[in-house]
Design a protein around this motif. Structure first.
Motif, PDB file in Angstrom:
ATOM      1  N   MET A 182      -6.578  -2.551 -10.351  1.00  0.00           N
ATOM      2  CA  MET A 182      -6.699  -1.094 -10.898  1.00  0.00           C
ATOM      3  C   MET A 182      -8.866  -1.239 -10.630  1.00  0.00           C
ATOM      4  O   MET A 182      -8.743  -0.223 -10.679  1.00  0.00           O
ATOM      5  CB  MET A 182      -7.009  -1.404 -12.337  1.00  0.00           C
TER       6      MET A 182
ATOM      7  N   VAL B  56       0.992  -3.424 -16.056  1.00  0.00           N
ATOM      8  CA  VAL B  56       2.182  -4.112 -14.559  1.00  0.00           C
ATOM      9  C   VAL B  56       1.389  -3.926 -13.807  1.00  0.00           C
ATOM     10  O   VAL B  56       0.420  -3.395 -13.162  1.00  0.00           O
ATOM     11  CB  VAL B  56       3.393  -3.139 -14.096  1.00  0.00           C
ATOM     12  N   HIS B  57       1.067  -5.505 -13.403  1.00  0.00           N
ATOM     13  CA  HIS B  57      -0.119  -5.413 -12.950  1.00  0.00           C
ATOM     14  C   HIS B  57       0.107  -6.961 -11.610  1.00  0.00           C
ATOM     15  O   HIS B  57       0.011  -7.955 -12.029  1.00  0.00           O
ATOM     16  CB  HIS B  57      -1.506  -5.382 -13.086  1.00  0.00           C
ATOM     17  N   VAL B  58      -0.622  -6.252 -10.320  1.00  0.00           N
ATOM     18  CA  VAL B  58      -0.284  -7.946  -9.384  1.00  0.00           C
ATOM     19  C   VAL B  58      -1.630  -8.309  -8.389  1.00  0.00           C
ATOM     20  O   VAL B  58      -2.120  -7.045  -8.261  1.00  0.00           O
ATOM     21  CB  VAL B  58       0.948  -7.480  -8.244  1.00  0.00           C
TER      22      VAL B  58
ATOM     23  N   GLN C 138       0.485  -9.401  -3.753  1.00  0.00           N
ATOM     24  CA  GLN C 138       0.960  -7.792  -3.551  1.00  0.00           C
ATOM     25  C   GLN C 138       2.042  -7.438  -2.720  1.00  0.00           C
ATOM     26  O   GLN C 138       1.567  -8.385  -1.270  1.00  0.00           O
ATOM     27  CB  GLN C 138       0.094  -6.120  -4.073  1.00  0.00           C
ATOM     28  N   GLY C 139       3.094  -6.598  -2.581  1.00  0.00           N
ATOM     29  CA  GLY C 139       4.469  -6.156  -1.240  1.00  0.00           C
ATOM     30  C   GLY C 139       5.283  -7.434  -1.307  1.00  0.00           C
ATOM     31  O   GLY C 139       5.898  -7.814   0.464  1.00  0.00           O
ATOM     32  N   LYS C 140       5.297  -8.753  -2.513  1.00  0.00           N
ATOM     33  CA  LYS C 140       6.161  -9.532  -1.567  1.00  0.00           C
ATOM     34  C   LYS C 140       7.159  -9.507  -2.676  1.00  0.00           C
ATOM     35  O   LYS C 140       8.138 -10.859  -3.086  1.00  0.00           O
ATOM     36  CB  LYS C 140       5.697 -10.617  -1.689  1.00  0.00           C
ATOM     37  N   GLY C 141       7.197  -8.461  -3.495  1.00  0.00           N
ATOM     38  CA  GLY C 141       8.193  -8.187  -4.416  1.00  0.00           C
ATOM     39  C   GLY C 141       8.105  -8.656  -5.860  1.00  0.00           C
ATOM     40  O   GLY C 141       8.894  -8.946  -7.020  1.00  0.00           O
TER      41      GLY C 141
ATOM     42  N   GLY D  23       5.844  -7.176  -8.451  1.00  0.00           N
ATOM     43  CA  GLY D  23       6.372  -6.096  -9.613  1.00  0.00           C
ATOM     44  C   GLY D  23       7.519  -6.049  -9.729  1.00  0.00           C
ATOM     45  O   GLY D  23       7.909  -6.028 -10.813  1.00  0.00           O
ATOM     46  N   ARG D  24       8.830  -5.786  -8.718  1.00  0.00           N
ATOM     47  CA  ARG D  24      10.129  -5.464  -9.281  1.00  0.00           C
ATOM     48  C   ARG D  24      10.668  -6.892  -9.723  1.00  0.00           C
ATOM     49  O   ARG D  24      11.214  -6.558 -10.676  1.00  0.00           O
ATOM     50  CB  ARG D  24      11.121  -5.160  -8.138  1.00  0.00           C
TER      51      ARG D  24
ATOM     52  N   THR E 116       1.345   6.064 -15.770  1.00  0.00           N
ATOM     53  CA  THR E 116       1.126   5.726 -14.259  1.00  0.00           C
ATOM     54  C   THR E 116       0.541   6.870 -13.412  1.00  0.00           C
ATOM     55  O   THR E 116       0.543   8.279 -13.672  1.00  0.00           O
ATOM     56  CB  THR E 116       2.378   4.622 -13.645  1.00  0.00           C
TER      57      THR E 116
ATOM     58  N   ALA F 136       2.044   2.801  -4.317  1.00  0.00           N
ATOM     59  CA  ALA F 136       3.165   1.438  -4.640  1.00  0.00           C
ATOM     60  C   ALA F 136       3.755   1.505  -5.983  1.00  0.00           C
ATOM     61  O   ALA F 136       5.381   1.910  -5.993  1.00  0.00           O
ATOM     62  CB  ALA F 136       2.453   0.166  -4.343  1.00  0.00           C
TER      63      ALA F 136
ATOM     64  N   HIS G 222       6.259   5.217  -6.408  1.00  0.00           N
ATOM     65  CA  HIS G 222       7.312   3.958  -5.035  1.00  0.00           C
ATOM     66  C   HIS G 222       9.127   3.292  -6.182  1.00  0.00           C
ATOM     67  O   HIS G 222       9.776   3.568  -6.234  1.00  0.00           O
ATOM     68  CB  HIS G 222       6.988   4.019  -3.903  1.00  0.00           C
TER      69      HIS G 222
ATOM     70  N   TYR H  53       8.592   2.460  -9.748  1.00  0.00           N
ATOM     71  CA  TYR H  53       9.208   2.506 -10.269  1.00  0.00           C
ATOM     72  C   TYR H  53      10.318   3.853 -10.666  1.00  0.00           C
ATOM     73  O   TYR H  53      11.383   3.577 -10.618  1.00  0.00           O
ATOM     74  CB  TYR H  53       8.406   3.569 -11.399  1.00  0.00           C
TER      75      TYR H  53
ATOM     76  N   ARG I 191      18.875  -2.759  -6.874  1.00  0.00           N
ATOM     77  CA  ARG I 191      19.597  -2.012  -5.829  1.00  0.00           C
ATOM     78  C   ARG I 191      20.424  -2.945  -4.690  1.00  0.00           C
ATOM     79  O   ARG I 191      20.455  -4.252  -5.311  1.00  0.00           O
ATOM     80  CB  ARG I 191      18.563  -2.357  -4.813  1.00  0.00           C
TER      81      ARG I 191
HETATM   82  C1  LIG Z   1       2.031  -1.756  -8.777  1.00  0.00           C
HETATM   83  C2  LIG Z   1       2.374  -2.826  -8.712  1.00  0.00           C
HETATM   84  C3  LIG Z   1       2.424  -3.715  -9.762  1.00  0.00           C
HETATM   85  C4  LIG Z   1       3.423  -3.307  -6.921  1.00  0.00           C
HETATM   86  O1  LIG Z   1       3.792  -4.744  -7.694  1.00  0.00           O
HETATM   87  P1  LIG Z   1       4.029  -5.417  -6.036  1.00  0.00           P
HETATM   88  O2  LIG Z   1       4.640  -7.004  -5.957  1.00  0.00           O
HETATM   89  O3  LIG Z   1       3.084  -5.401  -5.185  1.00  0.00           O
HETATM   90  O4  LIG Z   1       5.299  -4.690  -5.679  1.00  0.00           O
HETATM   91  P2  LIG Z   1       6.731  -5.420  -4.721  1.00  0.00           P
HETATM   92  O5  LIG Z   1       6.243  -6.105  -3.988  1.00  0.00           O
HETATM   93  O6  LIG Z   1       7.519  -5.497  -5.705  1.00  0.00           O
HETATM   94  O7  LIG Z   1       6.894  -3.536  -4.225  1.00  0.00           O
HETATM   95  C5  LIG Z   1       7.590  -2.537  -4.996  1.00  0.00           C
HETATM   96  C6  LIG Z   1       7.444  -1.619  -3.724  1.00  0.00           C
HETATM   97  O8  LIG Z   1       6.675  -1.445  -3.877  1.00  0.00           O
HETATM   98  C7  LIG Z   1       6.303  -0.824  -1.869  1.00  0.00           C
HETATM   99  N1  LIG Z   1       4.896  -0.667  -1.962  1.00  0.00           N
HETATM  100  C8  LIG Z   1       3.731  -2.279  -1.775  1.00  0.00           C
HETATM  101  N2  LIG Z   1       2.686  -1.947  -2.259  1.00  0.00           N
HETATM  102  C9  LIG Z   1       2.920  -0.842  -1.206  1.00  0.00           C
HETATM  103  C10 LIG Z   1       1.691   0.245  -0.966  1.00  0.00           C
HETATM  104  N3  LIG Z   1       0.546   0.217  -1.270  1.00  0.00           N
HETATM  105  N4  LIG Z   1       2.270   1.211  -0.717  1.00  0.00           N
HETATM  106  C11 LIG Z   1       3.116   2.085  -0.483  1.00  0.00           C
HETATM  107  N5  LIG Z   1       4.422   1.547  -1.185  1.00  0.00           N
HETATM  108  C12 LIG Z   1       4.057  -0.073  -1.436  1.00  0.00           C
HETATM  109  C13 LIG Z   1       7.155  -1.946  -1.819  1.00  0.00           C
HETATM  110  O9  LIG Z   1       7.112  -1.543  -0.328  1.00  0.00           O
HETATM  111  C14 LIG Z   1       8.438  -2.235  -2.535  1.00  0.00           C
HETATM  112  O10 LIG Z   1       9.297  -0.719  -1.988  1.00  0.00           O
HETATM  113  P3  LIG Z   1      10.418  -1.291  -1.170  1.00  0.00           P
HETATM  114  O11 LIG Z   1      11.152  -2.300  -1.868  1.00  0.00           O
HETATM  115  O12 LIG Z   1      11.257  -0.043  -1.390  1.00  0.00           O
HETATM  116  O13 LIG Z   1       9.885  -1.680   0.395  1.00  0.00           O
HETATM  117  C15 LIG Z   1       1.374  -3.348  -7.521  1.00  0.00           C
HETATM  118  O14 LIG Z   1       1.039  -3.108  -6.743  1.00  0.00           O
HETATM  119  C16 LIG Z   1      -0.463  -3.709  -8.233  1.00  0.00           C
HETATM  120  O15 LIG Z   1      -0.524  -4.086  -8.978  1.00  0.00           O
HETATM  121  N6  LIG Z   1      -0.767  -2.194  -7.886  1.00  0.00           N
HETATM  122  C17 LIG Z   1      -2.240  -2.378  -8.863  1.00  0.00           C
HETATM  123  C18 LIG Z   1      -2.070  -1.820 -10.002  1.00  0.00           C
HETATM  124  C19 LIG Z   1      -1.395  -0.898 -10.432  1.00  0.00           C
HETATM  125  O16 LIG Z   1      -1.245   0.392  -9.622  1.00  0.00           O
HETATM  126  N7  LIG Z   1      -0.256  -1.216 -11.578  1.00  0.00           N
HETATM  127  C20 LIG Z   1       0.826   0.025 -12.253  1.00  0.00           C
HETATM  128  C21 LIG Z   1      -0.163   0.659 -13.331  1.00  0.00           C
HETATM  129  S1  LIG Z   1       0.986   2.305 -13.636  1.00  0.00           S
END
Ligand SMILES: CC(C)(COP(=O)(O)OP(=O)(O)OC[C@H]1O[C@@H](n2cnc3c(N)ncnc32)[C@H](O)[C@@H]1OP(=O)(O)O)[C@@H](O)C(=O)NCCC(=O)NCCS
Length: 187
Positions: free
Chosen positions: A21, A101-103, A108-111, A113-114, A133, A139, A142, A144, A177
């Motif tokens: 963050m 929820v934080h990665v 990030q982008g490896k599944g 968070g989901r 949020t 991301a 998207h 959520y 999904r």
């Molecule tokens: C939000 C967060 C927790 C998601 O975790 P993650 O492990 O990166 O997410 P996932 O890999 O499970 O991907 C979830 C979806 O987001 C998409 N995504 C990931 N990075 C993205 C980006 N930079 N821009 C747009 N979409 C993105 C993925 O493609 C995926 O969607 P899809 O399955 O339809 O392709 C992480 O990005 C994060 O920590 N962000 C910063 C902190 C934050 O915003 N926390 C939430 C506060 S409410």
């Protein structure tokens, strides 16, 4: 994991939060106190995402929303004012409130968070899940949306705040999904 396990790893969780963050440094002590207080809320549960060598790379947590909790009371009142008490009761009357929820950016982008959100929501007895949020095309927004969350309030400014948030809610269980297995990240 439960509240004790989360409290024991609070410093590592704050490091993930900080990396994900990028908050102002002077807000970290307050955030840590808020997270510690959240562990006292009913039915607190958290999920850790770890590497094989136990390094923490992500976390998510939530609890049962109740009146007397700041976020719950503020959001319930705001939804009630906007959409009526029955709508507010429908979304917040029996809700898993997902607070964090934080990665770590390097993971990030490896599944992850989901998978964490599925794991957190799996087996919960509540009717809904709710969270706030940043109201931007992130991301998180998207993610959520694809789990079944819909907008309850948009461009929402918390009392005393200035940033714009979206308040979103989903019926439980969350959407899985086609082709996905809940709680199983991509290797
Ligand atoms: C939000 C967060 C927790 C998601 O975790 P993650 O492990 O990166 O997410 P996932 O890999 O499970 O991907 C979830 C979806 O987001 C998409 N995504 C990931 N990075 C993205 C980006 N930079 N821009 C747009 N979409 C993105 C993925 O493609 C995926 O969607 P899809 O399955 O339809 O392709 C992480 O990005 C994060 O920590 N962000 C910063 C902190 C934050 O915003 N926390 C939430 C506060 S409410």
């Amino acid at each position: 994991m439960g509240p004790d396990e989360f409290a024991a790893r609070l410093d590592a969780a704050i490091d993930i939060y900080t990396a994900a963050m990028n908050p102002p440094a002077d807000q970290l002590a307050g955030r840590k106190a808020i997270m510690r207080n959240h562990t006292t809320y009913p039915d607190f549960a958290c999920v850790f995402a770890e590497r094989a060598d136990d390094l923490l790379v992500g976390f998510a947590y939530g609890f049962h929303g109740m009146s007397g909790q700041w976020w719950h009371d503020v959001i319930r009142r705001s939804i009630g004012e906007r959409a009526g008490d029955p709508v507010a009761q429908g979304w917040l009357g029996d809700a898993l409130e997902i607070a964090e929820v934080h990665v770590h950016p390097g993971y990030q982008g490896k599944g992850t968070g989901r998978a964490m959100l599925h794991a957190l929501a799996e087996g919960r007895r509540e009717r809904t899940a709710v969270l706030s949020t940043h109201d931007q095309p992130t991301a998180a927004r998207h993610l959520y949306h694809t789990l079944g969350f819909v907008d309850l309030l948009t461009e929402y400014v918390f009392p005393g705040g200035y940033e714009r948030y979206a308040i979103v809610g989903a019926p439980l269980p969350l959407v899985v999904r086609a082709g996905e297995t809940a709680a199983r990240p991509t290797p």
